[in-house]
Every structure is written in C-alpha cells, then in structure tokens.
Design a protein around this motif. Structure first.
Motif, mmCIF file in Angstrom:
data_model
loop_
_atom_site.group_PDB
_atom_site.id
_atom_site.type_symbol
_atom_site.label_atom_id
_atom_site.label_comp_id
_atom_site.label_asym_id
_atom_site.label_seq_id
_atom_site.Cartn_x
_atom_site.Cartn_y
_atom_site.Cartn_z
ATOM 1 N N UNK A 162 31.827 38.031 32.482
ATOM 2 C CA UNK A 162 33.172 37.538 32.819
ATOM 3 C C UNK A 162 33.919 37.013 31.601
ATOM 4 N N UNK A 163 33.346 36.055 30.882
ATOM 5 C CA UNK A 163 34.075 35.401 29.795
ATOM 6 C C UNK A 163 34.519 36.372 28.706
ATOM 7 N N UNK A 164 33.627 37.198 28.141
ATOM 8 C CA UNK A 164 34.082 38.107 27.076
ATOM 9 C C UNK A 164 35.085 39.145 27.570
ATOM 10 N N UNK A 165 34.926 39.647 28.792
ATOM 11 C CA UNK A 165 35.849 40.674 29.276
ATOM 12 C C UNK A 165 37.208 40.085 29.633
ATOM 13 N N UNK A 166 37.230 38.902 30.205
ATOM 14 C CA UNK A 166 38.517 38.243 30.473
ATOM 15 C C UNK A 166 39.238 37.934 29.165
ATOM 16 N N UNK A 167 38.457 37.676 28.112
ATOM 17 C CA UNK A 167 39.049 37.415 26.791
ATOM 18 C C UNK A 167 39.506 38.693 26.101
ATOM 19 N N UNK A 168 39.254 39.855 26.706
ATOM 20 C CA UNK A 168 39.736 41.112 26.142
ATOM 21 C C UNK A 168 38.784 41.800 25.190
ATOM 22 N N UNK A 169 37.535 41.340 25.132
ATOM 23 C CA UNK A 169 36.587 41.942 24.195
ATOM 24 C C UNK A 169 36.133 43.319 24.670
ATOM 25 N N UNK A 170 35.848 44.197 23.701
ATOM 26 C CA UNK A 170 35.140 45.436 24.005
ATOM 27 C C UNK A 170 33.684 45.089 24.295
ATOM 28 N N UNK A 171 33.021 45.920 25.133
ATOM 29 C CA UNK A 171 31.651 45.565 25.496
ATOM 30 C C UNK A 171 30.884 46.773 25.995
ATOM 31 N N UNK A 172 29.567 46.666 25.867
ATOM 32 C CA UNK A 172 28.623 47.546 26.542
ATOM 33 C C UNK A 172 27.859 46.688 27.544
ATOM 34 N N UNK A 173 27.860 47.095 28.811
ATOM 35 C CA UNK A 173 27.125 46.390 29.856
ATOM 36 C C UNK A 173 25.910 47.220 30.233
ATOM 37 N N UNK A 174 24.733 46.637 30.126
ATOM 38 C CA UNK A 174 23.487 47.362 30.382
ATOM 39 C C UNK A 174 22.821 46.852 31.654
ATOM 40 N N UNK A 175 22.460 47.785 32.531
ATOM 41 C CA UNK A 175 21.707 47.445 33.735
ATOM 42 C C UNK A 175 21.209 48.738 34.349
ATOM 43 N N UNK A 176 20.098 48.686 35.101
ATOM 44 C CA UNK A 176 19.622 49.895 35.772
ATOM 45 C C UNK A 176 20.562 50.302 36.896
ATOM 46 N N UNK A 177 20.294 51.465 37.488
ATOM 47 C CA UNK A 177 21.071 51.935 38.626
ATOM 48 C C UNK A 177 21.129 50.852 39.700
ATOM 49 N N UNK A 178 22.321 50.692 40.305
ATOM 50 C CA UNK A 178 22.553 49.675 41.339
ATOM 51 C C UNK A 178 22.403 48.265 40.789
ATOM 52 N N UNK A 179 22.634 48.095 39.491
ATOM 53 C CA UNK A 179 22.512 46.777 38.876
ATOM 54 C C UNK A 179 23.800 45.972 38.866
ATOM 55 N N UNK A 180 24.855 46.481 39.504
ATOM 56 C CA UNK A 180 26.104 45.725 39.591
ATOM 57 C C UNK A 180 27.025 45.904 38.406
ATOM 58 N N UNK A 181 26.884 47.012 37.657
ATOM 59 C CA UNK A 181 27.711 47.216 36.465
ATOM 60 C C UNK A 181 29.195 47.400 36.814
ATOM 61 N N UNK A 182 29.471 48.159 37.881
ATOM 62 C CA UNK A 182 30.868 48.427 38.246
ATOM 63 C C UNK A 182 31.618 47.128 38.506
ATOM 64 N N UNK A 183 31.013 46.226 39.267
ATOM 65 C CA UNK A 183 31.654 44.949 39.564
ATOM 66 C C UNK A 183 31.737 44.065 38.326
ATOM 67 N N UNK A 184 30.716 44.153 37.463
ATOM 68 C CA UNK A 184 30.728 43.346 36.237
ATOM 69 C C UNK A 184 31.925 43.691 35.367
ATOM 70 N N UNK A 185 32.354 44.947 35.379
ATOM 71 C CA UNK A 185 33.532 45.356 34.614
ATOM 72 C C UNK A 185 34.814 45.134 35.388
ATOM 73 N N UNK A 186 34.797 45.411 36.701
ATOM 74 C CA UNK A 186 36.026 45.422 37.493
ATOM 75 C C UNK A 186 36.564 44.026 37.775
#
Length: 691
Positions: A36-60
């Motif tokens: 949340x904090x880095x993405x709300x601040x506008x940072x570029x990022x790579x989010x790592x998690x296995x399938x069904x690890x909640x990546x879509x929501x972590x970005x959205x």
C-alpha cells in the motif's frame, strides 16, 4: 514527529469501507499490507506471490486510492496480461472494485467486437484491461486517436510480468509503454505482478526501463507459506497415466498439467473413455470451448481438467484439491506456479504428483525436483539484441505519428532500452534503403515496401512480434471447436479423417482450403492430433541437476513411489558410463564412427561449444556434428586433452575480441524471424547467434 500512515490505513476511506463491508475481509494479506504505502506514493514495484496470493488486489487497491484522492479521470490505468483468457477472467473482479468509486473497468483484446470497440471509444473506461498487441493496434489506428485515448494515463499493471520479460513480447511491451508515456507527457507508474523468480530486482530494472527517476521496490512477503506435498511416480505410458488418474482421488477436483496440446487431447480422451468427467484447456481451442470447460470445471467437484500452461497463469477455476503433472515443466518457476494452484483453503495443503510416462521426461522431473528441493528458482532473462523488435517499433511509431524525424523516434522511445543500441541508426538506414521508410527532408514516412509486406488489413501484421503457425478452424455446424495443424487434414486416398479436438472424436466431413476451415461431425473414436512445435532447450542448471540425480543425489522433500525408485535405479545403472563422477569429462565412443562428449551443460552452452570447436579445431568435429541438451557429437579422433586444448584456444581468441563462440547459423533461419527483413543481415545473424 508523526509516524507515516501505512498498510490498510493508507487506503482511501471508500476503498477501506468496501474491503470490510463488500468483501467481508478482516484485513489485508501480508503482500497487500506491504504494497500500500509505496504504491500510493507512486513508486514502481514488483509484487511477488504464488498463484492466488492476492497480487491483483495488492496492486489495484492502492491505485484506486490514487484514482480517488488525486481525481484521475478518463483511462488512467492499464492492466496488461499475456493471455486473453486471463483478461476475461479478471474483468468482473476489477469492474466490481472500480464500481466502489463509481468507475469502470473494461476489456479490449483481439476478441473484442467492432461494436464493443466503438463503445470503449465513446465511453473510455477508467481501467482498461488489454494486451501489448491491442495497445499497438490502438496506437496505429486510423479510427481512434491515441492522443485522446491515452492522454490521462497514470499507471500500468503488468500481470505475469515474468512471462513477458522472458520473450520478445516483453520488449514489444516496453516499446509500447515508452510511446504511451510520450503521449501522456509523464512517466507511468509501473507495477509488475509475478510468481517467484530468481532475480526480482533485475526484473524491476527491466520493467522500469532506462533513465527513470524515483524509487522502485520489490515486495516479497516470502515463499509459498505452506508445506508442500510433492510426489513422483513412474507409470511408463500415457494410457497408464490415465488409469492412475481415473482411480486416484475420486470425488475431488483435479488439475492435470501436460506440456503439449497433443498430450492434453490424448489424455482427455483416455479419461473420458474411463467414464471420468474431464475437460480440456489449451491455446488451440476456441474461446467459447475453453470458457465452457473452465466454467464447468469450476462448478463441479468430482472432475478433472487437463491443461497446458494456459491454466498456469492465474486463471480462476475455483478451489482445487489436487495438482498432477504429466512429465515435467522446464523451469522451477513453472512448477511453483502450478503447485500454487492447490492448498488455497485453510484445511488443505499444496500438493503435486508427477507422473512419468517417458524416460527423458522422468529424468527432467527428477532434475527439476532436485533444484526445487534446494530452493533454486531461475532468473528471468530478456532475449538479447532484439533488433527486429526495434525495427517493428520504429515502423509502428511511424504509422502512429504518420510523419516524424529521427529525433522524434529517439524521444518517443527513450524508455525503450534497445533504442540506446549503437545499431539503431544502422536499422533506420537499412529501412530507408529498402524503402520500409521514405524520407522527405527531415521527415520519415512509412514506405512502399512496408505497405507491400506488412500493410494488409491496416498493418495487422505489425501489431505482434510473433508469427503464429497457420491453423485451420474446425467447425461443427456454426460452432467453432478450435484450430488444428493443416498437415493433419491431408488424408491418403481420399479417406474421411478422424481427429481429436477438445477431448472428443470428430470425423472431418469437408475441407474449405481457401477459407482454411474444416467441417466435422461427432465420431465415436478419436483420431489424429498434432500441432507444429519447436524443440525446447533446457538450462545448464537443470541438465546439471539431472546429472547429479543420476550420480546418486537424493531428492530431499520428495516422496518417490516404489515404481519411481525402481525406474530411477535402472536409469542410474544405464547412465553410469555417461555421467562420470562430479564434473569430470565424459567422452564416449559412438557406434557409428563418432564420439559423444557428455557435457550436461544445456542446449545453449552446447551450441556455443560446438561452434567454437568447429572454428578452432574443425578436425575434432568432422562432418555433420550435432548437439542437444546433454551432449555434443564429435569425430572419432576427438580426445579429452584435444577438446580442452581447443576450448582454451577459443577462450583466448574470444578475449581478443573474436566472436568464436557465436553459434553456427543456418541461413534458412534468417527468413523465419518476423521483421528480420527490416534489419541488416549482419545484425540479424548477430541477433540469432547471441540467442
């Protein structure tokens, strides 16, 4: 001094409200909290998690927060996926999240109808789910204005970014993003979603492109997070595999991966013959056929779906009980993606059963499982020297802008890393010489050669950097079943053909060769099934692991059945003479007047080694030398001391600047590279050799 707000508390109040009340979540997962904090601040990022690890929501969720607090309007977020099916699967979920703010999320890809495209143009969605090819189509469109459509862009999410970065579609995407930033007049926040990879920081640098200011971050909460049950069995044939699957885990939902469409079709048919409710999923099935299979599978319980890697990349088919693998994938990363499909419910564990049907695949599974047990994951390596993609982007940008200067090319493609190559001006000069481009003063335009070779269907061929092999559409009445290799349809003596497609038997009733269609009727028996494919190279770590297994190393954390232990023991005896001890050299005389040097170094390294020996000591390789993933064939005169001396000389010449290790190129391969005609022949040879 006040503490900075992080995690859930940093999300917009409306987003927080709906997470709690609409989704009923007690809180965020670790990945989502950390993002949340880095993405709300506008940072570029790579989010790592296995399938069904909640990546879509972590970005959205953070992007919805920015959309709300910064009052983004128009199409401000792109969500890019490698597969249309994944986009279709994600759209309802992202649309429901966007509605929390009174916003919209819509899909645009190759299956989108003309009417839907007009609707998207009239009412641009706030979040557009798409592919690189559809973005290219929108940029060069003569109907829509990319300057209007993309002027408000702020951020892009690249789902399964590792899948893009590993091939030329990634370079295509990077070029398109650079052009979009030029239209928007601002850097786009770039967020990549990935399964576990071996080099996440390098992947982030690739995604960001060159010359970007600001911070970037890798967010990795760590591992799969559950104990995994991994087993290996030897069954010997695909028919035996079907028998095992039909008897095991009855009453449960089972996902079976196979690494070829042919295997998927054959296994699906065999399971149905055994009265097992079975569905198929692969890239040559029609969209509707895949949707029906995936939906039926998601709603069923005692059922099997057999799939290629199309179901590896996050498409939701509900909670799974079991994951099985025929043979083995070629990377640990793929295995982790597939393993991550299971164990999503609290009371279940992640599990995977490997079924060996062929010796080579069984050994590949052994090597893969050894690497997995050691915690190894492959680094993602973008293809080197993508000169043909540079030419494609130059032509695409020229079509987009209609007329432009060389300076415009470099400006709009400034965050496309390959444009910084010293070869770019050579490519432009070649395109001018061959009239892919024409020049009037300082202005460049698309030329007559580009029109002749790539101009059909409004430059449709320019939209993608890959060339799909020709396939015939198979129709039952008006219902499309899928596509099949046309070679299958060439029968002998005018006999009616039987084929297998979608796990069912069909009899070909008629063929329209001009329209590339085959009309079929249901048939009680299966028939021919085949698609064109290319041999796959194995990496040096994987072939080295196979050697270590054959030398006696155990697979810690992997349960081997009695049949698997017996088969492995037999293979260890059989390969004793070929594996040696440790990393020792193994040269085995061949029974046809040749010798085979067992390097266990992987296909790419063996190609380089053979090329160097051919240049430095041609007498050692003789006529028609060959290489594969495990070995190099040499003349009967070769000895280990002579080989070592020749390679030492090759290394010395390489340090002096001679490209002695460049693999030998068959001139016919030059014609197989899409857009290869737009770059000088010497650059094309260099590109192919370095790959």
């Amino acid at each position: 001094m006040t503490e900075s707000v992080t995690g859930f508390d940093a999300l917009a109040a409306s987003v927080q409200h709906h997470i709690v009340n609409a989704l009923g979540w007690p809180g965020l997962r670790p990945l989502q909290e950390e993002a949340v904090a880095p993405l709300v601040a506008g940072e570029d990022a790579i989010l790592l998690a296995p399938t069904a690890g909640g990546k879509t929501e972590a970005a959205t969720f953070p992007l919805l927060t920015r959309m709300s607090t910064e009052d983004w309007r128009g199409t401000s977020v792109l969500y890019v996926c490698p597969l249309r099916a994944l986009l279709n699967n994600l759209q309802p979920r992202l649309s429901s999240y966007a509605q929390w703010l009174g916003r919209t999320a819509e899909v645009r890809h190759g299956d989108t109808t003309a009417g839907q495209r007009r609707q998207l143009q009239a009412e641009p969605p706030d979040i557009l789910l798409t592919t690189p090819e559809s973005l290219e189509a929108m940029l060069v469109s003569t109907v829509t204005s990319p300057q209007v459509m993309f002027a408000n862009l702020r951020a892009i999410v690249v789902d399964e970014v590792h899948a893009f970065a590993g091939d030329d579609r990634g370079w295509h995407l990077q070029g398109v993003l650079s052009r979009l930033e030029a239209i928007a007049g601002r850097p786009l926040q770039r967020i990549g979603l990935s399964a576990t990879v071996g080099n996440p920081h390098e992947l982030l640098r690739w995604l960001r492109g060159p010359g970007r200011d600001g911070r970037g971050t890798v967010i990795d909460p760590g591992g799969i997070g559950k104990e995994s049950e991994v087993r290996l069995d030897w069954v010997g044939t695909l028919d035996n595999a079907a028998e095992v699957i039909s008897r095991l885990h009855r009453g449960e939902k089972r996902l079976v991966f196979a690494d070829s469409r042919r295997t998927v079709e054959s296994l699906t048919l065999s399971l149905r013959d055994r009265k097992v409710e079975t569905f198929a999923s692969h890239s040559s099935l029609s969209v509707d056929e895949r949707r029906r299979s995936e939906q039926a599978f998601a709603e069923a319980q005692d059922t099997v779906i057999v799939a290629t890697s199309t179901l590896e990349l996050g498409i939701d088919v509900g909670d799974l009980d079991r994951c099985l693998q025929i043979g083995a994938p070629r990377t640990v990363a793929s295995m982790l993606q597939r393993l991550g499909r299971t164990g999503r419910r609290p009371e279940t564990s992640r599990n995977m059963l490997f079924l060996g049907t062929q010796e080579e695949e069984f050994l590949r599974a052994c090597g893969l499982l050894l690497l997995w047990s050691e915690g190894y994951v492959e680094p993602v390596q973008p293809p080197s020297t993508p000169y043909h993609v540079v030419a494609q982007q130059i032509l695409g940008l020229t079509l987009q802008r209609r007329a432009l200067t060389r300076g415009d090319l470099h400006h709009d493609l400034q965050s496309f890393a390959p444009m910084r190559s010293s070869a770019v001006d050579q490519i432009i000069d070649h395109m001018l010489t061959e009239q892919f481009l024409v020049q009037d003063g300082e202005l460049l335009f698309a030329g007559p050669t580009a029109e002749r070779r790539y101009g059909g269907m409004h430059y449709r061929d320019v939209m993608a950097v890959f060339t799909a092999p020709p396939q015939f559409t198979v129709l039952h009445g008006r219902t499309e079943i899928g596509q099949i290799d046309p070679m299958v349809l060439r029968s002998e003596h005018g006999k009616l053909l039987a084929i297998t497609l979608a796990g069912r038997g069909w009899r070909v009733m008629s063929i329209d060769w001009n329209r590339q269609r085959a009309y079929v009727e249901p048939w009680v028996h299966g028939g021919t099934v085949r698609w064109a494919g290319m041999p796959q190279l194995l990496s040096a770590p994987l072939t080295g692991a196979i050697r270590r297994v054959l030398q006696g190393q155990d697979l810690d954390g992997v349960a081997l059945t009695r049949r698997a232990r017996e088969q492995l023991a037999e293979l260890r005896d059989e390969f004793t003479v070929f594996v040696g001890v440790g990393d020792s050299d193994v040269l085995v005389p061949h029974d046809r007047g040749r010798s085979r040097w067992w390097t266990w170094a992987g296909g790419r390294e063996n190609a380089r080694t053979l090329a160097a020996l051919s240049r430095v000591a041609p007498g050692l390789v003789g006529e028609a030398p060959t290489w594969d993933n495990y070995s190099v064939t040499l003349s009967d005169e070769a000895t280990v001391p002579l080989i070592r001396a020749a390679l030492a000389e090759a290394l010395e010449r390489a340090t002096e600047g001679e490209d002695v290790f460049a693999p030998l190129i068959d001139e016919r391969t030059l014609w197989e590279v899409k857009f290869g005609d737009m770059i000088p022949a010497e650059l094309l040879r260099d590109e192919i050799a370095k790959r």
